[in-house]
Design an enzyme around this catalytic site. Sequence first.
Site, PDB file in Angstrom:
ATOM      1  N   GLU A  65     -59.661 -69.882  92.268  1.00  9.78           N
ATOM      2  CA  GLU A  65     -59.769 -71.067  91.424  1.00  9.78           C
ATOM      3  C   GLU A  65     -58.674 -72.010  91.921  1.00  9.78           C
ATOM      4  O   GLU A  65     -57.532 -71.588  92.029  1.00  9.78           O
ATOM      5  CB  GLU A  65     -59.421 -70.666  89.988  1.00  9.78           C
ATOM      6  CG  GLU A  65     -60.504 -70.897  88.987  1.00  9.78           C
ATOM      7  CD  GLU A  65     -60.034 -70.519  87.595  1.00  9.78           C
ATOM      8  OE1 GLU A  65     -59.672 -71.425  86.855  1.00  9.78           O
ATOM      9  OE2 GLU A  65     -60.000 -69.310  87.295  1.00  9.78           O
ATOM     10  N   ARG A 300     -55.413 -54.132  92.241  1.00 10.26           N
ATOM     11  CA  ARG A 300     -54.682 -55.291  92.717  1.00 10.26           C
ATOM     12  C   ARG A 300     -53.356 -54.854  93.322  1.00 10.26           C
ATOM     13  O   ARG A 300     -52.864 -53.760  93.057  1.00 10.26           O
ATOM     14  CB  ARG A 300     -54.466 -56.300  91.605  1.00 10.26           C
ATOM     15  CG  ARG A 300     -53.591 -55.805  90.452  1.00 10.26           C
ATOM     16  CD  ARG A 300     -53.650 -56.721  89.246  1.00 10.26           C
ATOM     17  NE  ARG A 300     -53.279 -58.082  89.521  1.00 10.26           N
ATOM     18  CZ  ARG A 300     -54.111 -59.125  89.436  1.00 10.26           C
ATOM     19  NH1 ARG A 300     -55.351 -58.947  89.067  1.00 10.26           N
ATOM     20  NH2 ARG A 300     -53.692 -60.341  89.668  1.00 10.26           N
ATOM     21  N   LYS A 310     -49.255 -66.630  87.402  1.00 12.01           N
ATOM     22  CA  LYS A 310     -49.148 -68.072  87.658  1.00 12.01           C
ATOM     23  C   LYS A 310     -48.291 -68.767  86.607  1.00 12.01           C
ATOM     24  O   LYS A 310     -47.505 -69.650  86.912  1.00 12.01           O
ATOM     25  CB  LYS A 310     -50.541 -68.705  87.645  1.00 12.01           C
ATOM     26  CG  LYS A 310     -51.219 -68.698  88.998  1.00 12.01           C
ATOM     27  CD  LYS A 310     -52.612 -69.308  88.910  1.00 12.01           C
ATOM     28  CE  LYS A 310     -53.488 -68.736  90.012  1.00 12.01           C
ATOM     29  NZ  LYS A 310     -54.912 -68.890  89.766  1.00 12.01           N
TER      30      LYS A 310
HETATM   31  P1  ATP Z   1     -55.835 -66.379  87.289  1.00 14.89           P
HETATM   32  O1  ATP Z   1     -54.913 -65.574  86.450  1.00 14.89           O
HETATM   33  O2  ATP Z   1     -55.604 -67.846  87.184  1.00 14.89           O
HETATM   34  O3  ATP Z   1     -57.280 -65.973  87.253  1.00 14.89           O
HETATM   35  P2  ATP Z   1     -55.823 -65.121  89.854  1.00 14.89           P
HETATM   36  O4  ATP Z   1     -54.565 -64.632  90.483  1.00 14.89           O
HETATM   37  O5  ATP Z   1     -56.870 -64.183  89.451  1.00 14.89           O
HETATM   38  O6  ATP Z   1     -55.316 -66.035  88.715  1.00 14.89           O
HETATM   39  P3  ATP Z   1     -57.826 -66.479  91.407  1.00 14.89           P
HETATM   40  O7  ATP Z   1     -57.760 -67.811  92.005  1.00 14.89           O
HETATM   41  O8  ATP Z   1     -58.882 -66.201  90.410  1.00 14.89           O
HETATM   42  O9  ATP Z   1     -56.408 -66.224  90.798  1.00 14.89           O
HETATM   43  O10 ATP Z   1     -57.834 -65.357  92.524  1.00 14.89           O
HETATM   44  C1  ATP Z   1     -58.550 -65.425  93.727  1.00 14.89           C
HETATM   45  C2  ATP Z   1     -58.806 -64.039  94.257  1.00 14.89           C
HETATM   46  O11 ATP Z   1     -57.572 -63.365  94.516  1.00 14.89           O
HETATM   47  C3  ATP Z   1     -59.547 -63.201  93.248  1.00 14.89           C
HETATM   48  O12 ATP Z   1     -60.623 -62.579  93.903  1.00 14.89           O
HETATM   49  C4  ATP Z   1     -58.542 -62.210  92.768  1.00 14.89           C
HETATM   50  O13 ATP Z   1     -59.127 -60.992  92.452  1.00 14.89           O
HETATM   51  C5  ATP Z   1     -57.606 -62.073  93.970  1.00 14.89           C
HETATM   52  N1  ATP Z   1     -56.273 -61.643  93.558  1.00 14.89           N
HETATM   53  C6  ATP Z   1     -55.423 -62.283  92.727  1.00 14.89           C
HETATM   54  N2  ATP Z   1     -54.292 -61.575  92.545  1.00 14.89           N
HETATM   55  C7  ATP Z   1     -54.416 -60.443  93.283  1.00 14.89           C
HETATM   56  C8  ATP Z   1     -53.584 -59.291  93.522  1.00 14.89           C
HETATM   57  N3  ATP Z   1     -52.385 -59.160  92.946  1.00 14.89           N
HETATM   58  N4  ATP Z   1     -54.040 -58.332  94.349  1.00 14.89           N
HETATM   59  C9  ATP Z   1     -55.229 -58.472  94.944  1.00 14.89           C
HETATM   60  N5  ATP Z   1     -56.065 -59.507  94.768  1.00 14.89           N
HETATM   61  C10 ATP Z   1     -55.680 -60.488  93.948  1.00 14.89           C
HETATM   62 MG    MG Z   2     -58.852 -65.068  88.449  1.00  9.33          MG
END
Ligand code: ATP
Ligand code: MG
Length: 603
Positions: A65, A300, A310
């Site tokens: 996003e 993750r 964030k």
């Molecule tokens: P939000 O809390 O705003 O949803 P987010 O970290 O999930 O934040 P996104 O932009 O939705 O942000 O994430 C993009 C991709 O990165 C998603 O597929 C998410 O699963 C992956 N991602 C985010 N954080 C991690 C992490 N710590 N380890 C592995 N993948 C991650």
């Molecule tokens: Mg997300």
Amino acid sequence: MTAPNETKTHTGPAPAANFLRNTIERDLEAHAYATRHWGGGPGDAAHHAAGPLDVAKIRTRFPPEPNGYLHIGHAKSICLNFGLARDFGGVCHMRFDDTNPEKEEQEYVDSILDAVHWLGFDWVQNGEDHLFYASNYFDFMYRAAETLIERGHAYVDQQSAEEMRATRGTLTEPGTNSPWRDRPVEENLRLFREMRDGKHAEGSMILRAKVDMASPNINLRDPAIYRIRFAEHHNTGNTWCIYPMYTFAHPIEDALERITHSICTLEFEDQRPFYDWLLERLTEGGLLAHPLPHQYEFARLNLTYIITSKRKLKQLVDEKHVEGWDDPRLPTLVGMRRRGYTPESLQLLAERTGASKSNSWIDYSVLEGCLREDLEGKTERAMAALDPLKLKLTNWDEVVGAGKVEPCVAPAHPHHPEFGERHFNLTPEIWIEREDFEEVPPKGFRRLYPPQNGQPGNMARLKYGYVIECTGFEKDAEGKVAAVLARIVPDTKSGTPGADSVKVKGVITWVSASEGLAVEARLYDRLFTEAQPDAGGRDFLEALNPNSRRVITAWVEPGLAAAKPDEKFQFERHGYFVADRVDSQAGKPVFNLAVGLKDSWAK
Ligand code: ATP
Ligand code: MG
């Protein structure tokens, strides 16, 4: 989900078990996706059917996003998705999940694209550009919603948000059907179109999928799929006043892009049944075709001593606990890049940590180890005095000659002769490291100390130069050692015949006082003193390390005046430093400590 502190922490290189690889291998062997057609871009079943067989063996996607800066966790996801596509003859799509009208900004879009490129990946593959925006699928999503309504799989609910919560049931009790659940198709269609046309207020009604209010999986209890929102969207402007919910949008995005393996983190596991339900219903309606994308969840990346939320990162920036999103102490990719992290080191971390189904914590030292491992064979060496103490060579005129300098040569890298040589001069006054001199030496001290108890002072070798013998020292008015005095032992110059005739136990690094370069060096340490700064609802600000940034003036070899922004060096015996990409100027680099030579936090 297991609480973070109950899960295990890896300290060494973790085994690279990766169940996703096994899954893809199995799918490819079974030709599970071999009959897929690709219409040259995202589209519905008819669009793809008209295209040729897909040359991409698999399709994955990275779907951020655009509402913030990427961090190390995203790097893991990027490396996984782009890496799997690369390794299996597939394609990875760069997709902005921009279906939420209020939060997105161009600044984030640009920085995300930049980060993916920097990590070494590209969405242009097979001569096609795979950069997509989910908001371009709003027309299809709307059509999909009408199809669901027409086929009796969705209804407009006019319960209040509170009523819907109350009738949803709990983990142990089923939900109860909405009084609007069985309204006729025509009425649903009419209301949904009125929603689209702006005839109803926000929150007055919502479109829900009609699945099963008694399902043990709460995500299947008629989830909301479209809501009214009078908000301008950065891409579609005011075209829409209804927007799809994430649970509805994401599977559709994957399906339109003919993704085969949709990889996400474990929190989404409970949403997979709805993901599958929705795509099957749309396939029955003729909008999509098999084989459909399948969702896989992995644990993750959790790293100790950092935070990746964030909201909390924003708080650190806004409250000025750090100096911006690219502060070298932050786990943002812009920060890590500035700190000296390389794409290769992050790829190595992703590889080492594999992909597993259970949450665990990776120790921060694993990340640092990846950086050391990458930089060791790549970076030129240089000498630096970080805590400089003057040393005067008292017999210079007799040994070298008044007004002369002594040229010295050192390999740019000890194991890579092809990197070339460093040239610098030894001069009568040099900077050494303060810790290399002791007025009263502790037992076993091998570096410089003055004559003691009738014994001469100690001898040590100036690296790439002469053996010297400490003859005394000078103190300043406060009684602090201001200079070390030493004499050159003649005929001991490194690289000359007989240089080893005088055996010494200590070798010390140095920088010429008259020809060296004084630079600003920023010595960074972990931002937090606690392994899990925000565990258990604790205020993470209390765990801030007060000594995470120290700015000093260091003396470095004169050749470093030519260091370019982002260029990395190993300062011999100290660690890896990078010329700061923001504050360095021509001839005047600023150095950031990327990582020390060894793990100073280990017991
Ligand atoms: P939000 O809390 O705003 O949803 P987010 O970290 O999930 O934040 P996104 O932009 O939705 O942000 O994430 C993009 C991709 O990165 C998603 O597929 C998410 O699963 C992956 N991602 C985010 N954080 C991690 C992490 N710590 N380890 C592995 N993948 C991650
Ligand atoms: Mg997300």
